[in-house]
Write a protein that holds these residues in place. Structure first.
Motif, PDB file in Angstrom:
ATOM      1  N   VAL A 255       0.828  -1.200   0.000  1.00  0.00           N
ATOM      2  CA  VAL A 255       0.000   0.000   0.000  1.00  0.00           C
ATOM      3  C   VAL A 255       0.865   1.253   0.000  1.00  0.00           C
ATOM      4  O   VAL A 255       0.660   2.179  -0.800  1.00  0.00           O
TER       5      VAL A 255
ATOM      6  N   SER B 114       0.391   2.252  -3.909  1.00  0.00           N
ATOM      7  CA  SER B 114      -0.991   2.724  -4.059  1.00  0.00           C
ATOM      8  C   SER B 114      -1.094   3.900  -5.031  1.00  0.00           C
ATOM      9  O   SER B 114      -1.984   3.939  -5.892  1.00  0.00           O
TER      10      SER B 114
ATOM     11  N   TYR C 135      -5.741   5.215   3.832  1.00  0.00           N
ATOM     12  CA  TYR C 135      -5.248   3.992   4.473  1.00  0.00           C
ATOM     13  C   TYR C 135      -4.774   4.281   5.894  1.00  0.00           C
ATOM     14  O   TYR C 135      -5.088   3.539   6.835  1.00  0.00           O
TER      15      TYR C 135
ATOM     16  N   PHE D 227      -8.327   0.102  -0.943  1.00  0.00           N
ATOM     17  CA  PHE D 227      -7.262   0.508  -0.029  1.00  0.00           C
ATOM     18  C   PHE D 227      -7.809   0.860   1.354  1.00  0.00           C
ATOM     19  O   PHE D 227      -7.129   0.671   2.366  1.00  0.00           O
ATOM     20  N   THR D 228      -9.040   1.365   1.395  1.00  0.00           N
ATOM     21  CA  THR D 228      -9.678   1.624   2.686  1.00  0.00           C
ATOM     22  C   THR D 228      -9.890   0.324   3.454  1.00  0.00           C
ATOM     23  O   THR D 228      -9.615   0.236   4.656  1.00  0.00           O
TER      24      THR D 228
ATOM     25  N   GLY E  43      -6.690  -0.942   4.984  1.00  0.00           N
ATOM     26  CA  GLY E  43      -6.342  -0.299   6.242  1.00  0.00           C
ATOM     27  C   GLY E  43      -7.084  -0.898   7.413  1.00  0.00           C
ATOM     28  O   GLY E  43      -6.508  -1.161   8.476  1.00  0.00           O
TER      29      GLY E  43
END
Length: 410
Positions: free
Chosen positions: A224, A228, A250, A301-302, A305
Motif C-alpha cells: 500500500v 498505491s 489507508y 485501499f480503505t 487499512g
C-alpha cells in the motif's frame, strides 16, 4: 499501582506517537532527500534498503541487551537518537553524511521498535486486558501528523532541516520527560529494574507462526505505502493529485481500526479479530485488483487499512504471551525482539516483489499475491488464543508478581 500503570501507558503511547511522526517525516520526504543529496534513481533503493536491514540488526542487538538493561532504558535513549538522526538527514550536504545519518536512524529504530513493543506487551500483561492496539493507534496518529507536516514543508518549499527542526525541538524533550514514567515488565517504573532477564532459549518453532504473520502483514502494508499512488495513476487512470489520496485514507482507517480494535479483542477474543482482519484485508486486495476505476480502487485501499491494522499489534501481544507462558515472563522481551526483525523482512520483500510481478505480469495480478499471503494468517489464527489460566478463563489477567513489585517491591 493504578496510577503507575496509567502514567506508563500514557507515556508509552506518546513514544509510539513520536516514532510515527519521525518515520513519516522521513519516508514522505524521500524525493526531497534525493534532490538534496543528488542520489540517483539507481542508488536510491540501496539507501532505502539499508534502513530496515540495519533496523533488523538493532532489533537483534536489543534481544541481547535486555538481558542486562531494562527495555525502558533502551527506549529512553534510542528515541532521542532517532530524532537527532532525522535532523541529521536534513542537515547534511554530502552523500556520505546522508549514509551515516540513515545508518544511525536504522540502528536506533530497531532498538526503539523492539523496546517499545516489549513495554507494550508487558503493560498489557499487567493490565490483564487488550491495550496493545491503542499503542499502535498512537503510532498511526503520529504517522498522519508527520505526513501532514511533510506536506506543509513540501508545499512551502521548506529546506529539510527547517522542516525537521521544530518537530525535533518539540518531541525530543517531551519524549525524555515522558520516559520517566515508563513501566518495565516487572512493574518497575522509570527503568529502575536491573534487566528483564530475558531468556535466549525461545525456540524459533514456537515463534514461527507469528513470524510468518508479521512478514505477510508487512508485505501487505508496504504494498500500500509504496504502490498505491502508482497503481491508481498508471493502472486505474486517476489524476496525480487523486493518486496521493489512498495512502492518507489507508492511514486514517488504520488509526480508526486500531482505536476500536482493543474493544473487539476484549469482546470477541484475539482469534476472531485476527481472522476478521485477514479476511477484510484479502477482500481489500481483491477490490483493488478488480477495480474498474480510481474510486473503487480507493475503497479497496480503505478495506486494506481496516484489515491489516489489527494484525501486527496482536502478533506482538500473542508472541509475548506465548513465550511468557512457555519459558517464563522474561522470555517475552526476547520473543518480541526476535519477532520485530520480521517487520523489516516483510518491508524489504513486499515492495520489490510487487514491482517485479507488475513488470513481468501485471499490477492487477501482482495485488493478488499479498492477498494470498495475508490469507495464510487464517491457518495460524488459533495461535493467537490466550491459554486458560488458573482462574479457568481464556482471557489475560494481571499477574500478582508483575503488579505488586511496581508499588512496594513485594
Amino acid at each position: 499501582m493504578t496510577d503507575v500503570l496509567r502514567r506508563g501507558r500514557a507515556s508509552l503511547a506518546f513514544g509510539f506517537f513520536a516514532q510515527g511522526v519521525a518515520f513519516a517525516l522521513l519516508v514522505t520526504r524521500i524525493p526531497a532527500i534525493q534532490d538534496r543529496y543528488g542520489v540517483s534513481d539507481a542508488l536510491l533503493p540501496a539507501f532505502l534498503a539499508a534502513v530496515p536491514i540495519l533496523a533488523g540488526v538493532g532489533s537483534v542487538t536489543t534481544e541481547r541487551l535486555v538481558r542486562r538493561i531494562p527495555p525502558s532504558r533502551l527506549l529512553r535513549w534510542s528515541q532521542p537518537v532517532v530524532l537527532l538522526a532525522l535532523l541529521g538527514v536534513g542537515a547534511g550536504e554530502r552523500m556520505v553524511e546522508l549514509g551515516l545519518a540513515l545508518a544511525v536512524f536504522g540502528l536506533a529504530v530497531g532498538v526503539l521498535d523492539a523496546s517499545m513493543n516489549m513495554l507494550g506487551v508487558s503493560l498489557q500483561r499487567s493490565y490483564g486486558r487488550s491495550i496493545m492496539l491503542s499503542f499502535h493507534a498512537a503510532f498511526s496518529l503520529g504517522g498522519i501528523v508527520g505526513a501532514s507536516l511533510a506536506w506543509v514543508g513540501a508545499h512551502w518549499d521548506l529546506a529539510l532541516f527547517v522542516s525537521y527542526l521544530p518537530v525535533v525541538v518539540v518531541l525530543l524533550p517531551a519524549a525524555l520527560v515522558g520516559s520517566r514514567w515508563y513501566v518495565d515488565g516487572g512493574g518497575a517504573a522509570g527503568g529502575e529494574a536491573e534487566g528483564s532477564g530475558a531468556s535466549g532459549h525461545v525456540a524459533f518453532k514456537v515463534l514461527l507462526p507469528f513470524c510468518l504473520v508479521m512478514t505477510f502483514a508487512y508485505i501487505g502494508d508496504s504494498t500500500v505505502s509504496n504502490w498505491s499512488a502508482k497503481y491508481l495513476q498508471d493502472v486505474l487512470g486517476s489524476s496525480e493529485q487523486l493518486a496521493t489520496v489512498p495512502y492518507n485514507v489507508y492511514m486514517v482507517t488504520t488509526l480508526l481500526g486500531r482505536a476500536i480494535g482493543d474493544f473487539g479483542v476484549r469482546k470477541f477474543g484475539a482469534v476472531v479479530v485476527v481472522r476478521m482482519g485477514a479476511l477484510v484485508a484479502a477482500v481489500g486486495f481483491v477490490v483493488v485488483a478488480a477495480a474498474p476505476g480510481a474510486w473503487v480502487g480507493m475503497l479497496g485501499f480503505t478495506l486494506l487499512g481496516l484489515g491489516l491494522c489489527v494484525l501486527v499489534p496482536q502478533t506482538f501481544a500473542a508472541a509475548g504471551r506465548m513465550a511468557s507462558e512457555k519459558y517464563g515472563p522474561g522470555a517475552s522481551d526476547a520473543a518480541v525482539a526476535r519477532l520485530n526483525v520480521f517487520n523489516y523482512v516483510g518491508f524489504l520483500i513486499g515492495s520489490p516483489m510487487v514491482g517485479a510481478l507488475g513488470d513481468a505480469w501485471s499490477y492487477r495480478g501482482a495485488m493478488l499475491v499479498p492477498m494470498v499471503l495475508v490469507l495464510v494468517t487464517l491457518v495460524y489464527a488459533r495461535s493467537f488464543a490466550a491459554q486458560p489460566d488458573r482462574y479457568g478463563g481464556g482471557h489475560e489477567r494481571p499477574r500478582t508478581a508483575d503488579v505488586g513489585r511496581g508499588s512496594n517491591g513485594l
